[in-house]
Design a protein around this motif. Structure first.
Motif, PDB file in Angstrom:
ATOM      1  N   LYS A 224       0.820  -1.217   0.000  1.00  0.00           N
ATOM      2  CA  LYS A 224       0.000   0.000   0.000  1.00  0.00           C
ATOM      3  C   LYS A 224       0.855   1.270   0.000  1.00  0.00           C
ATOM      4  O   LYS A 224       0.406   2.355  -0.358  1.00  0.00           O
ATOM      5  N   ASP A 225       2.069   1.126   0.456  1.00  0.00           N
ATOM      6  CA  ASP A 225       2.950   2.278   0.591  1.00  0.00           C
ATOM      7  C   ASP A 225       3.609   2.667  -0.734  1.00  0.00           C
ATOM      8  O   ASP A 225       4.260   3.698  -0.843  1.00  0.00           O
ATOM      9  N   LYS A 226       3.451   1.814  -1.744  1.00  0.00           N
ATOM     10  CA  LYS A 226       4.160   2.048  -3.001  1.00  0.00           C
ATOM     11  C   LYS A 226       3.216   2.573  -4.072  1.00  0.00           C
ATOM     12  O   LYS A 226       2.015   2.302  -4.068  1.00  0.00           O
ATOM     13  N   TYR A 227       3.803   3.300  -4.989  1.00  0.00           N
ATOM     14  CA  TYR A 227       3.063   3.842  -6.123  1.00  0.00           C
ATOM     15  C   TYR A 227       3.666   3.203  -7.362  1.00  0.00           C
ATOM     16  O   TYR A 227       4.778   3.540  -7.779  1.00  0.00           O
ATOM     17  N   VAL A 228       2.956   2.242  -7.917  1.00  0.00           N
ATOM     18  CA  VAL A 228       3.562   1.432  -8.984  1.00  0.00           C
ATOM     19  C   VAL A 228       3.120   1.929 -10.358  1.00  0.00           C
ATOM     20  O   VAL A 228       1.938   1.962 -10.678  1.00  0.00           O
ATOM     21  N   VAL A 229       4.118   2.307 -11.126  1.00  0.00           N
ATOM     22  CA  VAL A 229       3.897   2.876 -12.451  1.00  0.00           C
ATOM     23  C   VAL A 229       4.437   1.894 -13.484  1.00  0.00           C
ATOM     24  O   VAL A 229       5.461   1.257 -13.262  1.00  0.00           O
ATOM     25  N   VAL A 230       3.737   1.748 -14.603  1.00  0.00           N
ATOM     26  CA  VAL A 230       4.227   0.816 -15.612  1.00  0.00           C
ATOM     27  C   VAL A 230       4.291   1.495 -16.973  1.00  0.00           C
ATOM     28  O   VAL A 230       3.501   2.401 -17.272  1.00  0.00           O
ATOM     29  N   GLN A 231       5.277   1.089 -17.766  1.00  0.00           N
ATOM     30  CA  GLN A 231       5.356   1.551 -19.148  1.00  0.00           C
ATOM     31  C   GLN A 231       5.457   0.323 -20.057  1.00  0.00           C
ATOM     32  O   GLN A 231       5.977  -0.713 -19.654  1.00  0.00           O
ATOM     33  N   THR A 232       4.928   0.454 -21.268  1.00  0.00           N
ATOM     34  CA  THR A 232       4.981  -0.685 -22.186  1.00  0.00           C
ATOM     35  C   THR A 232       5.712  -0.293 -23.463  1.00  0.00           C
ATOM     36  O   THR A 232       5.435   0.746 -24.057  1.00  0.00           O
ATOM     37  N   ALA A 233       6.629  -1.136 -23.878  1.00  0.00           N
ATOM     38  CA  ALA A 233       7.409  -0.877 -25.088  1.00  0.00           C
ATOM     39  C   ALA A 233       6.475  -0.897 -26.310  1.00  0.00           C
ATOM     40  O   ALA A 233       5.431  -1.543 -26.280  1.00  0.00           O
ATOM     41  N   PRO A 234       6.869  -0.189 -27.392  1.00  0.00           N
ATOM     42  CA  PRO A 234       6.004  -0.112 -28.573  1.00  0.00           C
ATOM     43  C   PRO A 234       5.554  -1.482 -29.093  1.00  0.00           C
ATOM     44  O   PRO A 234       4.418  -1.641 -29.536  1.00  0.00           O
ATOM     45  N   SER A 235       6.432  -2.477 -29.022  1.00  0.00           N
ATOM     46  CA  SER A 235       6.091  -3.756 -29.660  1.00  0.00           C
ATOM     47  C   SER A 235       5.148  -4.614 -28.831  1.00  0.00           C
ATOM     48  O   SER A 235       4.576  -5.578 -29.358  1.00  0.00           O
ATOM     49  N   ILE A 236       4.977  -4.304 -27.552  1.00  0.00           N
ATOM     50  CA  ILE A 236       4.135  -5.164 -26.709  1.00  0.00           C
ATOM     51  C   ILE A 236       2.696  -5.172 -27.236  1.00  0.00           C
ATOM     52  O   ILE A 236       2.021  -6.198 -27.246  1.00  0.00           O
ATOM     53  N   GLN A 237       2.223  -3.996 -27.675  1.00  0.00           N
ATOM     54  CA  GLN A 237       0.836  -3.885 -28.126  1.00  0.00           C
ATOM     55  C   GLN A 237       0.532  -4.701 -29.378  1.00  0.00           C
ATOM     56  O   GLN A 237      -0.628  -4.909 -29.715  1.00  0.00           O
ATOM     57  N   VAL A 238       1.558  -5.166 -30.079  1.00  0.00           N
ATOM     58  CA  VAL A 238       1.287  -5.992 -31.268  1.00  0.00           C
ATOM     59  C   VAL A 238       1.641  -7.462 -31.058  1.00  0.00           C
ATOM     60  O   VAL A 238       1.540  -8.266 -31.982  1.00  0.00           O
ATOM     61  N   THR A 239       2.108  -7.824 -29.843  1.00  0.00           N
ATOM     62  CA  THR A 239       2.449  -9.236 -29.617  1.00  0.00           C
ATOM     63  C   THR A 239       1.694  -9.857 -28.445  1.00  0.00           C
ATOM     64  O   THR A 239       1.500 -11.071 -28.414  1.00  0.00           O
ATOM     65  N   LEU A 240       1.269  -9.019 -27.501  1.00  0.00           N
ATOM     66  CA  LEU A 240       0.635  -9.566 -26.292  1.00  0.00           C
ATOM     67  C   LEU A 240      -0.586 -10.424 -26.630  1.00  0.00           C
ATOM     68  O   LEU A 240      -0.830 -11.457 -25.998  1.00  0.00           O
ATOM     69  N   GLY A 241      -1.340 -10.004 -27.647  1.00  0.00           N
ATOM     70  CA  GLY A 241      -2.548 -10.737 -28.024  1.00  0.00           C
ATOM     71  C   GLY A 241      -2.279 -12.196 -28.363  1.00  0.00           C
ATOM     72  O   GLY A 241      -3.123 -13.064 -28.134  1.00  0.00           O
ATOM     73  N   GLU A 242      -1.081 -12.477 -28.891  1.00  0.00           N
ATOM     74  CA  GLU A 242      -0.750 -13.850 -29.296  1.00  0.00           C
ATOM     75  C   GLU A 242      -0.857 -14.823 -28.131  1.00  0.00           C
ATOM     76  O   GLU A 242      -1.242 -15.980 -28.297  1.00  0.00           O
ATOM     77  N   ILE A 243      -0.515 -14.319 -26.939  1.00  0.00           N
ATOM     78  CA  ILE A 243      -0.564 -15.188 -25.758  1.00  0.00           C
ATOM     79  C   ILE A 243      -1.997 -15.634 -25.486  1.00  0.00           C
ATOM     80  O   ILE A 243      -2.240 -16.699 -24.931  1.00  0.00           O
TER      81      ILE A 243
END
Lengths: 589, 180
Positions: A224-243
């Motif tokens: 709860k004490d942490k603020y977790v931020v995420v970034q996604t590389a350009p290619s993730i959006q075209v490969t994640l769906g395959e999973i």
């Protein structure tokens, strides 16, 4: 090359092939998939695993079909009782010394050995081998090696030596004691490994896997004490769906963002934005060097595997590397400074996670240069595959998610940032901006698409007209191809700007991307790299913004915080240095 | 940039100069092993660097051939033939007896640096089965009871020399600084 045609029959079906074609490839033509484990087309054709055995009429012994060239009309039988028995025996022997902990294995349900065993209908093992009990090597932040699951197919070695030309692996010792290992069986962390992860993609089992950071990320999300931020590389959006069973090349940007929010990340940003930022810095660096300050050619530095390759194999060329950090590290630096200040957050409480197509980014995040004042730019890097596992663990129906947009203030990115994920993309993006900057931001220039910089051929060269000046650029992907260009430079050939990506195809072929091996895809294929790259160019095509310097978020960043490209603040946060590592003597204890 | 010490082995350089041609690796390794008694990691790395070969390949060749040793060897290498004829004639009992006597396992060297124990394939002396070799000597038709006597013969030979602390070849190592 002879194009002589040979007629033969496979299981009584007639087929015509070019002379020299292997039986295995000829069989595919008539719709028969001969099982195999060690075979990688044009990369590893060594007949080692003995799974692809077939009967050739008139030849006494069974033949390994992957290395049997067809030179005359023959009759081949691929599924006789004798063949099935022999294949079973070969796989049983492999299984007899394989660490068969399938249910808790990272490759469970996506394992070629598992699939072959299933296809052959192996239901019990008649032999028990000695278990090897090698310790798992994981003394590094990127790749784990488990020799107890190695089937000595040598695909890792073939990829590393023939495609990447890094030569980390070779067969050590012999007979039953053979291991496919780095020299002295060292941990990959203390070798010349460039951390690209191509061996992980090539491995048919879980002998080579990425070092997971999932548990750390879950723990941070739970805190709860942490603020977790995420970034996604350009290619993730075209490969994640395959999973999740979607076609290669499906664009899932909105679903990906939605899934990340559901996992509990406070903010979801696109690395594409910092790719735009990288372009601002790198385009200015290019212009500076073209004006005589610094060495030409300028070489891109977005790919940490390529950077480590240069540090080991071409230390004499390190001055050519752009001093830009890779986009995700730049973003990391900004999140804990600019963003923290803007949002009134304590940077100590921010946990910065990056979803990358890549095992090398795991390594990069651990480099001591990647941080400042005791802060790490990026705390955890997870691969596309790991993100897929987290989504599955959370039970999220990925395919049914409604699209959501990225968070502000970094949510806007240009098409130029997106194509970073494909080979040639960085140079194309940089050239778009360099052209505009040199020609006083003339929006009517009509120069946006540089078709000659795209495509999957290993080495590309082109002359690019920047208006006032023509520059010679070269692009290579896969470090084996990089050597071709680098050696030309050492031989005195002139270039102005070079882009090198460590993995074949660039990030869309990265070592952290979904492994499409297993039952349906047994060889590393060009096709899926094509499809993934095409998807990125589609995103670019449909972007309202096509040029990095037009990105309003990037402009604001400079106005509010960074000052100017290559300015003092930029240099402090966004640029880095390199370390010549040497080829051999770094191995001395 | 840091400066790092790079070793130079003049003796190895001489060997490489003589045999450096395609396919020459095994010959070079053999000659260098003759000089040092074994091929240490440092020496393998040095040879790979000089020949511009991947170290994984050099190490692969070294570990493939039983001829090469990566550990220091004793003054005498005992080879116990485990070929078919010797095996039938009780070579295993002889091997066990030697292990007990020397308190070492296969591929190990005694603490005093005198003996290294190896189990070998057929050495082609089947008429003398079971047979062992000690250094260049061949001892045939032996039984386990004779083992202590054979070993003590070699021990007596070396009673006055302190093998343990004696280097076989002095390694001429010159530091040359490289930019790392």
């Amino acid at each position: 090359m002879s194009e002589e045609i040979v007629q033969l029959t496979i299981d009584d079906v007639e087929v015509e092939v070019e002379k020299g074609t292997s039986i295995l490839e000829a069989a595919l033509k008539v719709g028969i998939e001969i099982p195999s484990l060690c075979y990688l087309k044009e990369i590893n054709e060594i007949g080692a695993c003995r799974v692809c055995l077939v009967e050739v009429e008139g030849v006494k012994a069974l033949q390994a079909s992957c290395v049997y060239p067809i030179t005359q009309p023959i009759k081949v039988y691929t599924s006789t009782e004798r063949v099935r028995k022999a294949r079973k025996r070969a796989v049983e022997l492999l299984l007899s010394e394989h660490d068969r902990e399938c249910t808790v294995c990272i490759r469970n349900l996506n394992c070629e050995l598992q699939n072959v065993a299933d296809n052959l209908g192996i239901r019990n093992l008649r032999v028990t081998g000695e278990s090897k009990n090698y310790p798992i090597q994981m003394d590094n932040p990127f790749i784990m090696r488990d020799y107890n699951k190695c089937i000595s197919c040598r695909r890792c070695e073939a990829i590393c030596s023939k495609i990447q030309e890094v030569h980390v692996y070779s067969a050590q010792r012999r007979g039953l004691n053979t291991v496919i290992a780095p020299a002295f069986m060292r941990d990959l962390g203390s070798t010349n490994c460039i951390t690209c992860g191509q061996c992980v993609i090539a491995c048919p089992t879980a002998s080579l896997v990425e070092k997971e950071a999932i548990e750390d990320v879950w723990a941070a999300l739970e805190d709860k004490d942490k603020y977790v931020v995420v970034q996604t590389a350009p290619s993730i959006q075209v490969t994640l769906g395959e999973i999740f069973g979607m076609e290669t090349g499906t664009i899932v940007t909105g679903k990906m963002v939605a899934a990340l929010r559901r996992l509990g990340f406070k903010k979801v940003f696109p690395t594409d934005l910092s790719a735009d930022l990288t372009i601002m810095e790198e385009a200015h660096e290019l212009i500076e060097r073209l004006q005589g300050h610094g060495k030409l050619p300028l070489m891109s530095s977005c790919c940490p595997a390529w950077v480590k390759f240069a540090e080991h194999f071409y230390p004499q060329l390190l001055e050519h590397l752009s001093s830009c950090k890779s986009p995700h590290e730049m973003f990391g630096a900004l999140i804990k400074t600019y963003y923290a200040k803007k949002e009134g957050l304590d940077p100590k409480k921010i946990v910065s996670v990056a979803v990358m197509p890549c095992t090398a980014k795991k390594y990069e995040a651990s480099r001591p240069e990647m941080g400042w004042d005791g802060y790490k730019d990026i705390d955890y890097v997870i691969t596309t595959r790991e993100l897929g596992r987290m989504i599955r663990q959370a039970g999220i129906h990925f395919r049914n998610l409604a699209d959501e947009p990225f968070d502000m203030p970094f949510g806007v990115s240009s098409g130029a940032g997106a194509i970073f994920g494909a080979t040639g993309g960085v140079i194309e993006a940089a050239v778009r901006s360099a052209y505009a900057i040199l020609n006083n931001r003339n929006k009517e220039m009509g120069l946006i698409d540089f078709e000659e910089l795209r495509g999957q051929s290993g080495v590309k060269e082109a002359m690019v007209d920047l208006g006032k000046k023509k520059i010679k650029v070269a692009i290579a992907h896969g470090t084996g191809n990089a050597r071709i260009i680098l050696d030309r430079i050492l031989n005195g050939e002139h270039y102005d700007y070079i882009e090198i990506m460590g993995c074949p195809g660039g990030c869309v072929g990265g070592g952290g991307q979904p492994i499409l091996g297993g039952r349906d895809h047994k060889r590393i294929s060009l096709d899926y790299r094509h499809n993934r790259a095409d998807a990125l160019y589609k995103i670019d095509m449909h972007s309202q913004l096509r040029q990095s310097h037009d990105n309003p978020d990037v402009r604001k960043l400079y106005e509010e915080f960074l000052g100017e490209p290559l300015g003092e603040m930029s240099k402090k946060l966004l640029h880095t240095t390199y370390t010549p590592r040497g080829l051999y003597f770094n191995l001395l204890k | 940039m840091q400066l790092k010490e790079k070793p130079v082995y003049k003796e190895i350089d001489a060997v490489i100069e003589k045999y450096n041609k395609p396919g020459g690796l095994i010959r070079i390794l053999q000659k260098v092993q003759d000089m040092y008694g074994y091929l240490s990691e440092d020496v393998q790395i040095y040879i790979a660097d000089r020949l511009k070969l991947p170290i994984s390949e050099v190490n692969g060749v070294v570990t493939f051939y039983s001829l090469f040793s990566t550990k220091p060897k004793g003054k005498y290498t005992i080879g116990v033939c485990l070929g078919t004829a010797c095996y039938v004639k009780g070579a295993n009992d002889i091997l066990k007896k030697i292990k007990d006597e020397l308190k070492i396992n296969e591929d190990e060297t005694t603490e005093d640096g005198l003996f290294t124990l190896r189990a070998t394939r057929c050495i082609g002396a089947c008429g003398l089965a079971p047979v062992i070799t000690v250094g260049d000597d061949v001892h045939g038709r032996i039984n386990p009871g004779e083992v202590p006597k054979i070993l003590s013969k070699y021990r007596e030979k070396d009673v006055d020399t302190n093998i343990k602390n004696k280097d076989k070849v002095s390694c001429f190592r010159v530091a040359e600084y490289i930019k790392e």
